[in-house]
Design an enzyme around this catalytic site. Structure first.
Site, mmCIF file in Angstrom:
data_model
loop_
_atom_site.group_PDB
_atom_site.id
_atom_site.type_symbol
_atom_site.label_atom_id
_atom_site.label_comp_id
_atom_site.label_asym_id
_atom_site.label_seq_id
_atom_site.Cartn_x
_atom_site.Cartn_y
_atom_site.Cartn_z
ATOM 1 N N CYS A 70 99.635 35.831 7.010
ATOM 2 C CA CYS A 70 100.498 34.860 7.689
ATOM 3 C C CYS A 70 100.816 35.291 9.116
ATOM 4 C CB CYS A 70 101.790 34.669 6.901
ATOM 5 S SG CYS A 70 101.535 33.987 5.250
ATOM 6 N N THR A 71 101.018 36.576 9.320
ATOM 7 C CA THR A 71 101.299 37.075 10.666
ATOM 8 C C THR A 71 100.130 36.784 11.601
ATOM 9 O OG1 THR A 71 102.755 38.810 9.825
ATOM 10 C CG2 THR A 71 101.806 39.154 12.019
#
Length: 216
Positions: A46-47
């Protein structure tokens, strides 16, 4: 997928985000929107994805398209996480809002549930100005999105909409490449609609349904 899907109206939820509180239909009202969800803050895939969205933001801006993220943590957690995202994605700033959903109440209403994990998913809806879903991607937790494909699919939707869905984009299509004419359009109509002309593929069936034309 169960729940809302292509052609359905996104519920007009009031959401709390890193950029304030608003109703979804107000956000969608004047443009197309890419709405994308994440299983949680401070997670590796997600980062990288939120950083990529920030890096590609200028491409969405050029198309007049908004971005709207969603993750299952609170606003303060999102703001702390943004520092990591921006540090990892050198020079890119997360300016788009990220919806907070710490109680996981919004995710199911937007049909962003992973049926394998039975929890929040890595999903993406492209939403039109009419607040209806035009396209959806659902990825497993192990697979990050491809931003170039998101842009390509978005360009296809924008092109089809511009021409009242009388054209479609063929396999692996990219902007400036020929499109195909909808089978619902007769040759007579096509001659009027596409004065630049079109080319009909010579196929064994001789049905004449595969017609390419160049549009802008």
């Amino acid at each position: 997928m169960p729940g809302i899907t292509l052609g359905d109206t996104v519920p007009n939820l009031e959401v709390e985000t890193t950029n304030g509180t608003f109703k979804l239909h107000d956000y969608f009202a004047d443009s197309w929107t890419v709405l994308f969800s994440h299983p949680g803050d401070f997670t590796p895939v997600c980062t990288t994805e939120l950083g990529a969205m920030a890096k590609y933001a200028h491409e969405f801006d050029k198309r007049g398209v908004k971005l709207l993220g969603l993750s299952c943590d609170d606003v303060q957690s999102h703001k702390d996480w943004i520092k990591d995202i921006e540090a990892f994605t050198h020079g890119s700033k997360v300016k788009y809002p990220i919806i907070a959903d710490p109680n996981k109440e919004i995710i199911p209403q937007l049909n962003m549930i992973d049926p394998i994990e039975n929890g929040p998913s890595r999903a993406l809806h492209i939403v039109g100005p009419d607040s209806k879903i035009k396209l959806s991607f659902l990825y497993p937790s192990t697979t990050g999105r491809n931003m170039d494909e998101v842009l390509r699919a978005l360009d296809s939707l924008l092109m089809a909409s511009k021409h009242n869905n009388k054209i479609a984009t063929p396999v692996n299509w990219k902007p400036d490449e020929p499109v195909v004419i909808s089978p619902a359009v007769s040759d007579e109509e096509a001659k009027k609609m596409f004065p630049q002309g079109f080319k009909t593929a010579d196929l064994p069936s001789k049905k004449g349904y595969l017609r390419h034309t160049q549009v802008s």
